[in-house]
Scaffold this active site. Sequence first.
Site, mmCIF file in Angstrom:
data_model
loop_
_atom_site.group_PDB
_atom_site.id
_atom_site.type_symbol
_atom_site.label_atom_id
_atom_site.label_comp_id
_atom_site.label_asym_id
_atom_site.label_seq_id
_atom_site.Cartn_x
_atom_site.Cartn_y
_atom_site.Cartn_z
ATOM 1 N N CYS A 1 0.432 -8.054 11.478
ATOM 2 C CA CYS A 1 0.720 -8.303 12.902
ATOM 3 C C CYS A 1 -0.002 -9.551 13.401
ATOM 4 O O CYS A 1 -0.210 -9.717 14.601
ATOM 5 C CB CYS A 1 0.312 -7.097 13.754
ATOM 6 N N GLY A 2 -0.438 -10.415 12.492
ATOM 7 C CA GLY A 2 -0.940 -11.719 12.923
ATOM 8 C C GLY A 2 -2.447 -11.867 13.006
ATOM 9 O O GLY A 2 -2.931 -12.786 13.673
ATOM 10 N N ARG B 1 0.837 -1.203 0.000
ATOM 11 C CA ARG B 1 0.000 0.000 0.000
ATOM 12 C C ARG B 1 0.869 1.249 0.000
ATOM 13 O O ARG B 1 1.986 1.253 0.509
ATOM 14 C CB ARG B 1 -0.915 0.005 1.236
ATOM 15 N N LYS C 1 -9.703 -2.367 1.236
ATOM 16 C CA LYS C 1 -9.380 -1.237 2.125
ATOM 17 C C LYS C 1 -10.166 0.019 1.734
ATOM 18 O O LYS C 1 -10.631 0.763 2.593
ATOM 19 C CB LYS C 1 -7.879 -0.940 2.085
ATOM 20 N N SER D 1 -1.646 -3.942 10.131
ATOM 21 C CA SER D 1 -1.336 -4.864 9.030
ATOM 22 C C SER D 1 -0.092 -5.697 9.353
ATOM 23 O O SER D 1 0.883 -5.178 9.898
ATOM 24 C CB SER D 1 -1.064 -4.057 7.761
ATOM 25 N N TYR E 1 -1.369 -3.434 -6.864
ATOM 26 C CA TYR E 1 -1.245 -4.118 -5.570
ATOM 27 C C TYR E 1 -2.606 -4.174 -4.850
ATOM 28 O O TYR E 1 -3.337 -3.169 -4.812
ATOM 29 C CB TYR E 1 -0.210 -3.418 -4.678
ATOM 30 N N GLY E 2 -2.888 -5.310 -4.230
ATOM 31 C CA GLY E 2 -4.181 -5.565 -3.603
ATOM 32 C C GLY E 2 -4.779 -4.391 -2.843
ATOM 33 O O GLY E 2 -5.881 -3.938 -3.142
ATOM 34 N N GLY E 3 -4.043 -3.899 -1.837
ATOM 35 C CA GLY E 3 -4.586 -2.852 -0.975
ATOM 36 C C GLY E 3 -4.870 -1.557 -1.712
ATOM 37 O O GLY E 3 -5.654 -0.726 -1.249
ATOM 38 N N HIS F 1 -10.909 -2.588 11.184
ATOM 39 C CA HIS F 1 -9.810 -3.427 10.694
ATOM 40 C C HIS F 1 -9.618 -4.581 11.689
ATOM 41 O O HIS F 1 -8.655 -4.585 12.462
ATOM 42 C CB HIS F 1 -8.550 -2.551 10.597
ATOM 43 N N THR G 1 -4.500 -12.829 10.574
ATOM 44 C CA THR G 1 -4.879 -14.077 9.896
ATOM 45 C C THR G 1 -4.514 -15.277 10.779
ATOM 46 O O THR G 1 -5.281 -16.235 10.901
ATOM 47 C CB THR G 1 -4.197 -14.157 8.511
ATOM 48 N N ASP H 1 -9.712 -9.957 8.479
ATOM 49 C CA ASP H 1 -9.144 -8.617 8.256
ATOM 50 C C ASP H 1 -10.117 -7.476 8.548
ATOM 51 O O ASP H 1 -9.696 -6.423 8.992
ATOM 52 C CB ASP H 1 -8.660 -8.512 6.793
ATOM 53 N N ARG I 1 1.913 -12.202 -1.110
ATOM 54 C CA ARG I 1 0.560 -12.489 -0.635
ATOM 55 C C ARG I 1 -0.031 -13.746 -1.257
ATOM 56 O O ARG I 1 0.365 -14.153 -2.355
ATOM 57 C CB ARG I 1 -0.356 -11.307 -1.010
HETATM 58 C C1 OXD Z 1 -3.300 -4.735 5.069
HETATM 59 C C2 OXD Z 1 -3.905 -5.905 4.420
HETATM 60 O O1 OXD Z 1 -2.406 -4.112 4.487
HETATM 61 O O2 OXD Z 1 -4.827 -6.505 5.015
HETATM 62 O O3 OXD Z 1 -3.750 -4.410 6.183
HETATM 63 O O4 OXD Z 1 -3.532 -6.265 3.284
HETATM 64 MN MN MN Z 2 -5.440 -5.493 6.815
#
Ligand code: OXD
Ligand code: MN
Length: 589
Positions: free
Chosen positions: A260-261, A79, A216, A258, A207-209, A236, A263, A285, A374
């Site tokens: 920090c665990g 991001r 997001k 983001s 990129y995803g985010g 979040h 998932t 998430d 990812r």
């Molecule tokens: C983040 C994500 O960046 O979930 O928080 O991808």
């Molecule tokens: Mn996230």
Amino acid sequence: MISPSTLPPLPTLSKAVAEWATSVRELTTPDAIHWVEGSDAEHQSFIDQLQSNGELQKLNEAHYPNCFLARSHPSDVARVEHLTFVCTTNRDDAGPNNNWMPPAEAYAKMQELFKGCMKGRTLYVVPYCMGPIDSLYSRCGVEITDSAYVVINMMLMTRAGRPALERIAREGNFVRGLHSIGELDPNRRFIMHFPEELSIQSFGSGYGGNALLGKKCHALRIASYQARHEGWLAEHMLIVGLTSPAGETHYVVAAFPSACGKTNLAMLIPPDSMPGWTVTTVGDDIAWLHPGPDGRLYAINPEAGYFGVVPGTNAKTNRNAFKMIQRDTLFTNVALTADNRPWWEGLETGKPVIDWQGRPYDPANGPAAQPNSRFTVSAKRNPRYASEADSPSGVPISAIIFGGRRRGVAPLVYEARDWNHGVLVGASVASETTAAAIGQAGVLRRDPMAMKPFAGYNFGDYWAHWFAMGQRLKDPPKIYHVNWFRRGADGKLLWPGFGDNLRVLEWILKRCTSKAAAQESHIGHLPRPADLNLQGLSIAQPALDELLSVRPEEWRTEAADIGKFFEQFGARTPAALWAEVKALQKRLG
Ligand code: OXD
Ligand code: MN
């Protein structure tokens, strides 16, 4: 069953969407248009197309069936918070927590970038629903993009296709998300949000985010703004179900920054020494939280898949995730082994021969897999997927947990005295930055409610909204703070984390049902070592003492720092928050 050929064509379902798609087509001048139905066959056709043009590479079918690798541009791996804007009419409504641009200026800038940008490309119209398709709590959007990679990700991460467009046609409103990968030039990359118009424009990143606009951009930034006006919360947070050996099930939500665990906690595997526990995942998430008719807080997961950090995932850290990503998974920016399997740091087997950029692996170039590489996978692939994740009314929440990555100061766990104190606990979360966003990792910053990059409006107003929500709940969840990352004087982590975090969750659940004791400290209620289930855990007493220690002198500095942070928000900082800071300072002496 109705044959697809007899269904009305998608562009005829919603006049509003069709008109918007036409105006985007005129602006961006694509060669072709594709409206996404959402079928499996269509998903496969996108995969085939991406494979044939080299954007996807098939992985070893024997070991990783139906898995693919995508590589992004090396400048486009995370991001871009410094290029992400919230464009409200009034600057103060975006707040010091957001980059701001006047909406007219932002629209003009984006108009220039989007002009003719899809020439030679296909424009995809992706209708999607965030949340169960039949839930009153769900909200819909349409993403227009010129990236088929984005489309296949959106199809995994959201309920995308015809049913979403049918709902949009019934409801009449939707979030408009316009995305183009542009030329992937970091100097022409902007992620703009217009919350007052429920619109998003993202240019120059795949990129995803930045590019999967349901995630997001919609489910947090736009939704948090909408939620304030409609009386709910977009957060979040992971959502996890915990069933005790006695058969009692509770759901908790947890907000960590983001990478920090979240998932891992959402898919926690109980340690062997805690038999009889069952853990199921509702979300990993994002949580949308609504007051229910019984005065409790209910959560839905607006997403339908996981976009998780790959490095560090293995059978020990997260066996469920590890199993889940063995098939039907899209990997982005991992390394490859000689036999074409994905490889990442922490994988414990095999070795990399090709790095994430497609070069022969050379440790001198850094990690083999990009640290923010990812996986994208349907949530249904999770062996511990909670069927309640599809419940239109969501799940009742017993506890809200905030947490950060902090080497000191914050103990393993503490409980807020009440809801208002819990708002202070959430608002003062601090955490070391990670690879999930471009910029230096490991720098401690305030990340209130883990929403620093995602709150779509002024944090002052956001905290006021949290206080107001507490007043609307007859039976609010208890609020906690955890820190799995406290380190000893030798720099080593004191707590084993992962499955053993269930020991902390067990104490939390027992507190919620008045079955566990705690001792009062200046900052809230803490367990004594005897209050935690430590059976089968080998941990030295000094480590435990350190994990549960609260040093008033450190906390006096912390409280002063928190106060300084809140001052930035001036008159928008709610009086109730200042009252909580003062009360904390008074307790600290
Ligand atoms: C983040 C994500 O960046 O979930 O928080 O991808
Ligand atoms: Mn996230």
